[in-house]
Design a protein around this motif. Structure first.
Motif, PDB file in Angstrom:
ATOM      1  N   MET A  60      84.462  59.856  34.203  1.00  0.00           N
ATOM      2  CA  MET A  60      83.615  60.417  35.271  1.00  0.00           C
ATOM      3  C   MET A  60      84.466  61.356  36.120  1.00  0.00           C
ATOM      4  N   ILE A  61      83.962  62.552  36.389  1.00  0.00           N
ATOM      5  CA  ILE A  61      84.627  63.501  37.277  1.00  0.00           C
ATOM      6  C   ILE A  61      83.653  63.880  38.376  1.00  0.00           C
ATOM      7  N   ASP A  62      84.041  63.558  39.610  1.00  0.00           N
ATOM      8  CA  ASP A  62      83.174  63.759  40.776  1.00  0.00           C
ATOM      9  C   ASP A  62      81.797  63.139  40.545  1.00  0.00           C
ATOM     10  N   GLY A  63      81.804  61.926  39.968  1.00  0.00           N
ATOM     11  CA  GLY A  63      80.575  61.160  39.788  1.00  0.00           C
ATOM     12  C   GLY A  63      79.736  61.542  38.589  1.00  0.00           C
ATOM     13  N   LYS A  64      80.208  62.528  37.797  1.00  0.00           N
ATOM     14  CA  LYS A  64      79.430  62.992  36.644  1.00  0.00           C
ATOM     15  C   LYS A  64      80.212  62.726  35.360  1.00  0.00           C
ATOM     16  N   GLU A  65      79.527  62.169  34.359  1.00  0.00           N
ATOM     17  CA  GLU A  65      80.179  61.897  33.075  1.00  0.00           C
ATOM     18  C   GLU A  65      80.594  63.222  32.436  1.00  0.00           C
ATOM     19  N   THR A  66      81.910  63.360  32.150  1.00  0.00           N
ATOM     20  CA  THR A  66      82.451  64.644  31.706  1.00  0.00           C
ATOM     21  C   THR A  66      83.501  64.433  30.616  1.00  0.00           C
ATOM     22  N   TYR A  67      83.394  65.239  29.557  1.00  0.00           N
ATOM     23  CA  TYR A  67      84.382  65.174  28.475  1.00  0.00           C
ATOM     24  C   TYR A  67      84.757  66.606  28.086  1.00  0.00           C
ATOM     25  N   PHE A  68      86.055  66.890  28.092  1.00  0.00           N
ATOM     26  CA  PHE A  68      86.517  68.236  27.747  1.00  0.00           C
ATOM     27  C   PHE A  68      86.814  68.327  26.259  1.00  0.00           C
ATOM     28  N   LYS A  69      86.531  69.504  25.689  1.00  0.00           N
ATOM     29  CA  LYS A  69      86.768  69.708  24.258  1.00  0.00           C
ATOM     30  C   LYS A  69      88.231  69.986  23.961  1.00  0.00           C
ATOM     31  N   ASN A  70      88.924  70.543  24.932  1.00  0.00           N
ATOM     32  CA  ASN A  70      90.329  70.894  24.731  1.00  0.00           C
ATOM     33  C   ASN A  70      91.001  71.114  26.089  1.00  0.00           C
ATOM     34  N   PRO A  71      92.335  71.188  26.141  1.00  0.00           N
ATOM     35  CA  PRO A  71      93.032  71.358  27.419  1.00  0.00           C
ATOM     36  C   PRO A  71      92.672  72.648  28.158  1.00  0.00           C
ATOM     37  N   LYS A  72      92.334  73.715  27.413  1.00  0.00           N
ATOM     38  CA  LYS A  72      91.961  74.966  28.077  1.00  0.00           C
ATOM     39  C   LYS A  72      90.685  74.784  28.888  1.00  0.00           C
ATOM     40  N   GLU A  73      89.727  74.054  28.326  1.00  0.00           N
ATOM     41  CA  GLU A  73      88.482  73.782  29.047  1.00  0.00           C
ATOM     42  C   GLU A  73      88.757  72.921  30.280  1.00  0.00           C
ATOM     43  N   ALA A  74      89.672  71.967  30.143  1.00  0.00           N
ATOM     44  CA  ALA A  74      90.047  71.134  31.295  1.00  0.00           C
ATOM     45  C   ALA A  74      90.676  71.994  32.386  1.00  0.00           C
ATOM     46  N   GLU A  75      91.552  72.917  31.976  1.00  0.00           N
ATOM     47  CA  GLU A  75      92.210  73.807  32.935  1.00  0.00           C
ATOM     48  C   GLU A  75      91.197  74.701  33.637  1.00  0.00           C
ATOM     49  N   GLN A  76      90.228  75.203  32.877  1.00  0.00           N
ATOM     50  CA  GLN A  76      89.181  76.047  33.467  1.00  0.00           C
ATOM     51  C   GLN A  76      88.342  75.272  34.483  1.00  0.00           C
ATOM     52  N   ASN A  77      88.315  73.946  34.330  1.00  0.00           N
ATOM     53  CA  ASN A  77      87.568  73.101  35.257  1.00  0.00           C
ATOM     54  C   ASN A  77      88.463  72.434  36.310  1.00  0.00           C
ATOM     55  N   GLY A  78      89.713  72.922  36.410  1.00  0.00           N
ATOM     56  CA  GLY A  78      90.565  72.507  37.525  1.00  0.00           C
ATOM     57  C   GLY A  78      91.558  71.398  37.245  1.00  0.00           C
ATOM     58  N   ILE A  79      91.768  71.029  35.957  1.00  0.00           N
ATOM     59  CA  ILE A  79      92.735  69.969  35.637  1.00  0.00           C
ATOM     60  C   ILE A  79      93.831  70.546  34.750  1.00  0.00           C
ATOM     61  N   THR A  80      95.067  70.519  35.241  1.00  0.00           N
ATOM     62  CA  THR A  80      96.210  71.082  34.523  1.00  0.00           C
ATOM     63  C   THR A  80      97.233  69.996  34.225  1.00  0.00           C
ATOM     64  N   PHE A  81      97.778  70.040  33.025  1.00  0.00           N
ATOM     65  CA  PHE A  81      98.748  69.035  32.579  1.00  0.00           C
ATOM     66  C   PHE A  81     100.090  69.729  32.312  1.00  0.00           C
ATOM     67  N   ILE A  82     101.121  69.367  33.092  1.00  0.00           N
ATOM     68  CA  ILE A  82     102.487  69.844  32.830  1.00  0.00           C
ATOM     69  C   ILE A  82     103.167  68.779  31.976  1.00  0.00           C
ATOM     70  N   HIS A  83     103.341  69.071  30.703  1.00  0.00           N
ATOM     71  CA  HIS A  83     103.852  68.073  29.766  1.00  0.00           C
ATOM     72  C   HIS A  83     105.358  67.880  29.890  1.00  0.00           C
ATOM     73  N   GLN A  84     105.798  66.686  29.505  1.00  0.00           N
ATOM     74  CA  GLN A  84     107.230  66.380  29.484  1.00  0.00           C
ATOM     75  C   GLN A  84     107.946  67.283  28.483  1.00  0.00           C
ATOM     76  N   GLU A  85     107.350  67.466  27.301  1.00  0.00           N
ATOM     77  CA  GLU A  85     107.904  68.383  26.314  1.00  0.00           C
ATOM     78  C   GLU A  85     107.344  69.764  26.624  1.00  0.00           C
ATOM     79  N   LEU A  86     108.198  70.647  27.099  1.00  0.00           N
ATOM     80  CA  LEU A  86     107.760  71.912  27.684  1.00  0.00           C
ATOM     81  C   LEU A  86     107.132  72.844  26.654  1.00  0.00           C
ATOM     82  N   ASN A  87     106.061  73.526  27.085  1.00  0.00           N
ATOM     83  CA  ASN A  87     105.346  74.457  26.203  1.00  0.00           C
ATOM     84  C   ASN A  87     105.782  75.888  26.503  1.00  0.00           C
TER      85      ASN A  87
END
Length: 493
Positions: A60-87
């Motif tokens: 759930m994101i802000d009370g709404k059931e949400t599933y991202f297809k890929n990390p780019k879609e997550a980033e476009q929706n405001g969630i960014t992941f800085i990985h331990q193994e650098l990209n």
């Protein structure tokens, strides 16, 4: 942004990684996520950002059931992941890495390079980073690459930033600046998921903590309602008595002597020695030249002048295989690119430097090889179903154990460890420290480069401090303090 993950399950084949995980992130909080290597922390965040699909559970994101297809879609929706193994794309410039996939273009499709440089400089100034934007990213140190990744995340206007071991390669000054940035982001309502094995950091900047063990959520608490010992016990399922095992150091004969080692513009007139059974720590700020000195000794990088002596004899090392034949092992700080072949099996990685010893007549004795690998997997408690599994499938901490196993396998006279516990959990750290003690008890001379001052102080018999390519001081264990080390590391007396 509020995030709620409920009863999340995820398996890779027969390997059940997440078994009913629950996690909640509130608006504008810094939430620590802790657990041993392989506990499922990164996997859970990869499920959140769409890199992996869940098998069961609700997000759930802000009370709404949400599933991202890929990390780019997550980033476009405001969630960014800085990985331990650098990209990082090594052949591209720092500027190109910052804007990859997000380039600014004119209506005619031309790059707005001037505007991109201005935006990049603004973020670098904010982080007190001075890396040239036209520098090739592959030539940047691991710490510089980490700051590039952090700057890239800050440029996305994220509402949630997931940071996986963000300070592993940073100096104390850079860590302090990052904490300031995190505090300001928190005030702006940005939520941070902070994955780290550095307990001091967790208690310094986090509001709440969720502990995971074996793919399950063990507990979530306010930081003010818990303590170091309680967190460790929940992580490992047992109590750890002392953070650093006691050393009974009895240095023997001189093993390694480095005399006048010099490389123009990198390090100058480096002189030091290590005895059998001794652990010498190298401390200093990022860019001081510690890693470069070790790479030169091992034959990875050339040097201009100087001598290397082993067991009283002058030796010439121009290539790593010459160092290995001489009995020198080197655990590099960059395990992904230099320490392991990720597509190879755990077994193949471990036996690589010592393969000839299993094939005295040109034919590999597979039984001896397998027994040897299984012994090291068991000794270092590498979490795996089999030595035939690709090493790239292991967690970061377990990959580090495989790197260590690889070099133990050559029975080294000298073992150089560059950031040996980076990205390793508190339980596994102690196992590595105990192993280091066992090696010195057998007469191995160890050089340990570390950016963690408690680690340097807790494990070293002597500490050499490097500043701008020169050894500026030597401290015995009983006289060393963090203040003295930092004074020498910054050019003081």
């Amino acid at each position: 942004m509020r995030v709620s993950m409920q009863n999340i399950h995820k398996a890779f084949g027969s390997n059940q990684v997440l078994t009913g995980v629950n996690f909640e992130l509130l608006d504008g909080e810094v939430h620590a996520l802790m657990g041993e290597n392989g506990a499922g922390k990164s996997t859970m965040m990869n499920v959140l950002t769409g890199l992996h699909s869940r098998d069961e559970g609700i997000i759930m994101i802000d009370g709404k059931e949400t599933y991202f297809k890929n990390p780019k879609e997550a980033e476009q929706n405001g969630i960014t992941f800085i990985h331990q193994e650098l990209n990082i794309w090594p052949d591209m410039t720092v500027l190109e890495n910052l804007f990859i996939g997000k380039e600014l273009k004119s209506p005619l499709g031309l790059l707005r390079t001037k505007e991109m440089k201005a935006l990049a400089k603004k973020q670098f100034d904010r982080l007190m980073v001075t890396i040239p934007l036209d520098k090739e990213a592959g030539s940047c140190s691991v710490g510089e690459q980490q700051m590039i990744e952090i700057a890239k995340a800050l440029m996305t206007d994220a509402k949630v930033i997931i940071m996986d071991e963000p300070t592993a390669a940073l100096t104390e000054r850079e860590i302090s600046k990052l904490f300031e940035i995190i505090s300001s982001l928190k005030k702006e309502g940005v939520s941070i998921v902070y994955i780290s094995h550095r307990m001091e950091e967790i208690f310094a900047i986090c509001d709440r903590i969720t502990v995971m063990r074996d793919g399950k959520t063990v507990d979530t608490k306010a930081i003010c309602d818990t303590n170091f010992d309680e967190v460790v016990k929940k992580m490992v399922g047992r109590e750890l008595t002392d953070r650093f095992p006691k050393r009974d150091s009895k240095p023997g004969e001189m093993v390694l002597e480095v005399k006048g080692l010099t490389k123009g513009g990198v390090f100058q007139d480096v002189n030091f020695s290590v005895r059998s059974g001794e652990l010498v720590g190298f401390s200093g700020l990022m860019g001081a030249g510690r890693t470069e000195i070790m790479r030169a000794i091992f034959g990875l990088d050339p040097f201009d002048s100087g001598e290397i002596w082993l067991n009283g004899e002058k030796i010439v090392i121009k290539k790593p295989d010459q160092a290995v034949k001489a009995g020198i092992g080197f655990i590099t700080e960059d395990r992904k690119d230099e320490g392991l072949i990720l597509d190879f099996s755990i077994k193949d990685n471990i036996v690589l430097p010592s393969l000839s010893s299993f094939a005295p007549k040109g034919i590999i004795n597979q039984t001896s090889e397998t027994d040897f690998v299984n012994m090291l997997i068991k000794r270092l408690t590498v979490k795996t179903e089999s030595g035939d599994l690709a090493v790239g499938n292991l967690s970061g901490g377990n990959q580090q154990k495989v790197v260590i196993a690889k070099w133990i396998g050559i029975s080294p006279k000298v073992l150089i460890l560059d950031e040996p516990t980076r990205g390793v959990d508190v339980g596994a750290k102690r196992e590595i420290y105990q192993l280091m003690n066992e090696l010195t008890d057998r007469g191995v001379a160890i050089i340990m480069v570390s950016s963690e001052l408690p680690e340097v102080l807790g494990m070293s018999d002597r500490i050499l401090v490097v500043h701008e390519g020169k050894i500026t001081g030597e401290l015995k264990n009983d006289e060393a303090t963090q203040e003295k080390i930092m004074t020498l590391a910054t050019g003081g007396q």
